[in-house]
Design an enzyme around this catalytic site. Sequence first.
Site, PDB file in Angstrom:
ATOM      1  N   CYS A 183      -5.146 -26.557  15.720  1.00  0.00           N
ATOM      2  CA  CYS A 183      -6.263 -27.396  16.176  1.00  0.00           C
ATOM      3  C   CYS A 183      -5.933 -28.884  16.120  1.00  0.00           C
ATOM      4  O   CYS A 183      -6.526 -29.679  16.853  1.00  0.00           O
ATOM      5  CB  CYS A 183      -7.508 -27.095  15.360  1.00  0.00           C
ATOM      6  SG  CYS A 183      -8.226 -25.473  15.706  1.00  0.00           S
ATOM      7  N   ASP A 199      -7.907  -7.126   2.407  1.00  0.00           N
ATOM      8  CA  ASP A 199      -6.799  -7.196   3.363  1.00  0.00           C
ATOM      9  C   ASP A 199      -7.259  -6.603   4.686  1.00  0.00           C
ATOM     10  O   ASP A 199      -8.174  -5.778   4.713  1.00  0.00           O
ATOM     11  CB  ASP A 199      -5.584  -6.406   2.860  1.00  0.00           C
ATOM     12  CG  ASP A 199      -5.713  -4.918   3.187  1.00  0.00           C
ATOM     13  OD1 ASP A 199      -5.159  -4.480   4.209  1.00  0.00           O
ATOM     14  OD2 ASP A 199      -6.408  -4.203   2.444  1.00  0.00           O
ATOM     15  N   HIS A 252      -4.292 -20.191  13.491  1.00  0.00           N
ATOM     16  CA  HIS A 252      -5.687 -20.602  13.344  1.00  0.00           C
ATOM     17  C   HIS A 252      -6.511 -19.545  12.620  1.00  0.00           C
ATOM     18  O   HIS A 252      -7.293 -19.868  11.708  1.00  0.00           O
ATOM     19  CB  HIS A 252      -6.318 -20.897  14.711  1.00  0.00           C
ATOM     20  CG  HIS A 252      -7.792 -21.145  14.608  1.00  0.00           C
ATOM     21  ND1 HIS A 252      -8.316 -22.368  14.241  1.00  0.00           N
ATOM     22  CD2 HIS A 252      -8.863 -20.312  14.775  1.00  0.00           C
ATOM     23  CE1 HIS A 252      -9.634 -22.281  14.195  1.00  0.00           C
ATOM     24  NE2 HIS A 252      -9.990 -21.039  14.512  1.00  0.00           N
ATOM     25  N   CYS A 254     -11.445 -28.478  12.701  1.00  0.00           N
ATOM     26  CA  CYS A 254     -10.508 -27.614  11.972  1.00  0.00           C
ATOM     27  C   CYS A 254      -9.210 -28.381  11.722  1.00  0.00           C
ATOM     28  O   CYS A 254      -8.694 -29.065  12.608  1.00  0.00           O
ATOM     29  CB  CYS A 254     -10.223 -26.337  12.772  1.00  0.00           C
ATOM     30  SG  CYS A 254      -8.987 -25.256  11.999  1.00  0.00           S
ATOM     31  N   CYS A 277      -6.271 -26.971  10.822  1.00  0.00           N
ATOM     32  CA  CYS A 277      -5.051 -26.168  10.944  1.00  0.00           C
ATOM     33  C   CYS A 277      -4.082 -26.842  11.918  1.00  0.00           C
ATOM     34  O   CYS A 277      -4.465 -27.689  12.732  1.00  0.00           O
ATOM     35  CB  CYS A 277      -5.379 -24.742  11.399  1.00  0.00           C
ATOM     36  SG  CYS A 277      -5.704 -24.544  13.170  1.00  0.00           S
ATOM     37  N   ASP A 302       0.851  -1.185   0.000  1.00  0.00           N
ATOM     38  CA  ASP A 302       0.000   0.000   0.000  1.00  0.00           C
ATOM     39  C   ASP A 302       0.889   1.239   0.000  1.00  0.00           C
ATOM     40  O   ASP A 302       2.097   1.163   0.203  1.00  0.00           O
ATOM     41  CB  ASP A 302      -1.001  -0.009   1.149  1.00  0.00           C
ATOM     42  CG  ASP A 302      -0.347   0.001   2.517  1.00  0.00           C
ATOM     43  OD1 ASP A 302       0.875   0.176   2.575  1.00  0.00           O
ATOM     44  OD2 ASP A 302      -1.059  -0.159   3.512  1.00  0.00           O
TER      45      ASP A 302
END
Length: 369
Positions: free
Chosen positions: A309, A266, A335, A304, A306, A93
């Site tokens: 988890c 974002d 997560h 989950c 991930c 940005d």
Amino acid sequence: MSIKFEITKECYKTSARVGKVHTPHGIIDTPAFMPVGTQGTVKAMTPEELKDIGIQIILSNTYHLYLRPGCHVISEAGGLHLFMHWDRPILTDSGGFQIFSLGNLRKLTDEGALFRSHIDGSEHFLTPELVIEIQNSLGSDIIMVLDECPPYPCEYEYLKKSLRRNNQWAKRCKEANKREEQALFGIVQGGVYRDLRKESLESLLEIGFPGYALGGLSVGEPKDLMYEVLEDTVPLMPADKPRYLMGVGTADCLLEGIKRGVDMFDCVFPTRIARNGTVMTQNGYLTVRNAQYARDYTPLETGCLCYTCQNYTRAYIRHLIKAKEILGLRLTTIHNLYFLNRLMLMSRQAIMEDRFDKFVESFLKQFEG
């Protein structure tokens, strides 16, 4: 090569769409959420961990990298990709958000923005030309024009003056861009006023950019008002160019944005709340540092996949956070980023299967219930 955007599927009941943005450093599947790596790092995460989650693009901040370590340091290292060990796409940005967020440290003129560094108090004058020069030296795949992001609420007359300045800055940014392989996006402003948004977009279309962003939203206005702005503005944006909604990162706003035709998002939100001990689950927000989880030996979210988890319990993560151990914040960050990346994946699948409207309804019913 700059970027190439292709649409692979459009939803027949909403304006949602699936696409691919081809960049010099790889493909971005859209809709996509970009984690924010303000200072050349997504807080608490290694590039390898981001890749394991499935992240395809990250955002870094021109203003902060210019101040520290300095764009010359990064350029000498071979550019931002090599400097931070990330070989996938990067969007930088322009510093426009800092014009909004650091209002007490800057002064605006038609030439640019005079900043007093939040680090050491030194003064810096950011012009559109300098902002593009910095981003050219960083070597990011997608770069942004310098703009003013007005606050909410904001008077109509001030917004009109701000638009005129932004349009001039956008022209100067395009003229200053020396690297054709970097895609320069224009930023639509205008607050919550339909006519000003239309005027801003028309001016940017006249200049011509390979992608267009919606700025000045998620700055304090009610969500319903933001959705109205999207409904009024997104249909006017070129269908064959990426559409980027800046600064939005909650699950509901992401889905509502996708529904209205936005391709890229974002926000610092998922990583920021993770560092405060809060995670997102399909059943809403869970603040794992709370006492009720001290003996909860289940994962943050059942089912989950991930890393967090699959290997750790709420009780352990709470212990880490209460003990001020860095690992606790790393695990919650993993997560949350996995959750939002999976939400984008599920959204793309739902659009491809012509069931996105039902998916959104079902997801939000469980998430907000």
